[in-house]
Design an enzyme around this catalytic site. Structure first.
Site, PDB file in Angstrom:
ATOM      1  N   CYS A   1       0.816  -1.226   0.000  1.00  0.00           N
ATOM      2  CA  CYS A   1       0.000   0.000   0.000  1.00  0.00           C
ATOM      3  C   CYS A   1       0.847   1.273   0.000  1.00  0.00           C
ATOM      4  O   CYS A   1       0.446   2.289  -0.562  1.00  0.00           O
ATOM      5  CB  CYS A   1      -0.891   0.002   1.223  1.00  0.00           C
TER       6      CYS A   1
ATOM      7  N   HIS B   1      -2.772   6.824   3.206  1.00  0.00           N
ATOM      8  CA  HIS B   1      -1.315   6.953   3.270  1.00  0.00           C
ATOM      9  C   HIS B   1      -0.936   8.184   2.431  1.00  0.00           C
ATOM     10  O   HIS B   1      -1.303   8.287   1.252  1.00  0.00           O
ATOM     11  CB  HIS B   1      -0.635   5.720   2.667  1.00  0.00           C
TER      12      HIS B   1
ATOM     13  N   SER C   1      -4.640   1.785  10.029  1.00  0.00           N
ATOM     14  CA  SER C   1      -5.340   0.626   9.463  1.00  0.00           C
ATOM     15  C   SER C   1      -4.377  -0.220   8.636  1.00  0.00           C
ATOM     16  O   SER C   1      -4.621  -1.399   8.413  1.00  0.00           O
ATOM     17  CB  SER C   1      -6.539   1.064   8.618  1.00  0.00           C
TER      18      SER C   1
END
Ligand SMILES: N[C@@H](CC=O)C(=O)O
Length: 368
Positions: free
Chosen positions: A163, A258, A192
């Site tokens: 990610c 992010h 998360s």
């Protein structure tokens, strides 16, 4: 892709269905036009319970558990043959040691079940494609070599990248024609990403943690595999060698999203207009084929000085789009910018679902 061939949905199993990424899969697949979740699997701790019982007190998604999944009995991920009999393919979000994940994903592939994985275990297996569908859809070509090695007709493993790279690698991909040579990317990653909510990670409040295990290596290396090429002699993906990326990854008090602060040097120094134009016009196979989870606009450029912001922009294109802003010249590098992506949508389950849609459209995942 006519709607006719999509009339019969593919039967999908979620391995690691009770964790945060597993729950995101369940939520995103609730009304999927091509895929139907028919099976959920997790560790032996959850096996035998209904899905609702297994996630009781730890359901972390915004909405309720989808009705179609609630009463499914959770199977043990080790029941490979039983699961292989019931599904057309699986999404893997299992949580085990890297060695165990490698083995179990390979067992599924050898049982003729395509595996689309969120895990990093196989990201550096040379004949396993690591796909961002807008960027390197053609890497699926390496699957034929992987099938040769595994001795399978239908089974294979495909992975999506980490990610952390999704907030800057898409922009760099849009700028490949200007030949980026050096990149600094500092990421500010949501909790998360560690599978936690604020309740489970109170230590993050009023805090920044300057270490995420293994993250910097992934952030520096994975884009190079994505920009690599399939080599027919080597029967493998050969990673690109440039740009050189150096990275620092920090955990911050954000739930989803992010952010990356990045600096770039180019061989051919483009203008700001050329860079923005390249971002906004960047399209790929998912947009051309109108894949169900494809964002219409892959990358948006925001002109306000204080954007992108997690609060306003993380859900751009249902979390599948990337937001870029603050592109400006730098004193040391050519350009700097800020990027933002949704880490559990585009960065995890959503990215893997789009990858499976691509593989289905390309004929690698089929009903029989
Ligand atoms: N490894 C990543 C997972 C992505 O969300 C992280 O720790 O943030």
């Amino acid at each position: 892709m006519g709607s006719k061939i999509m009339d019969k949905k593919l039967k999908v199993g979620i391995l690691g269905a009770t964790g945060m990424v597993g729950q995101r899969y369940i939520t995103l697949l609730a009304d999927h036009p091509w895929f139907e979740v028919v099976l959920v699997a997790a560790s032996s701790r959850s096996a035998g319970k209904t899905y609702e019982q297994a996630v009781a007190g730890r359901w972390k998604m915004e909405g309720p558990i989808p009705t179609a999944v609630k009463d499914l009995t959770v199977l043990d991920v080790d029941q490979v043959d039983r699961i292989a009999d019931e599904v057309d393919f699986v999404f893997s979000a299992v949580s085990m040691s890297k060695d165990e994940i490698k083995k179990i994903e390979e067992k599924y592939a050898k049982a003729e079940i395509p595996v689309v994985s969120n895990n990093s275990a196989h990201r550096w297996t040379p004949d396993v494609p690591m796909i961002v569908p807008e960027i390197n859809p053609d890497h699926s070509r390496v699957i034929k070599f992987q099938r040769e090695r595994l001795g399978t007709k239908k089974g294979f493993i495909a992975v999506k990248p980490n990610c952390s790279i999704q907030s800057y690698a898409p922009a760099l991909s849009a700028w490949r024609k200007f030949e980026p040579t050096q990149v600094i990317a500092t990421t500010y990653q949501a909790i998360s990403g560690a599978g936690k909510t604020f309740k489970e990670a109170p230590e993050i409040l009023n805090n920044v943690v300057p270490f995420i295990g293994g993250e910097e290596e992934k952030s520096e290396k994975e884009p190079l595999k994505i920009w690599g090429r399939v080599d027919d002699q080597e029967k493998a993906i050969i990673p690109a060698v440039s740009p050189v990326i150096t990275s620092q990854c920090l955990r911050v008090a954000v739930l989803y999203g992010h952010t990356a602060a990045a600096f770039v040097n180019f061989k051919q120094n483009p203008t700001k207009e050329e860079l923005i134009q390249a971002l906004e016009s960047y399209r790929g196979v998912p947009q051309e084929m109108k894949l169900p989870s494809a964002p219409k606009q892959f990358i948006q450029y925001l002109t306000e000085n204080d954007r992108p912001q997690v609060r306003f922009d993380v859900n751009f294109e249902k979390g599948m789009g990337i937001s870029i802003g603050r592109l400006r010249p730098d004193k040391i590098f050519d350009w700097k910018f800020i990027g933002l992506s949704h880490n559990t949508a585009r960065g995890a389950a959503g990215g893997a679902i789009l990858c499976a849609e691509l593989l289905k459209a390309q004929g690698y995942i089929t009903a029989d």
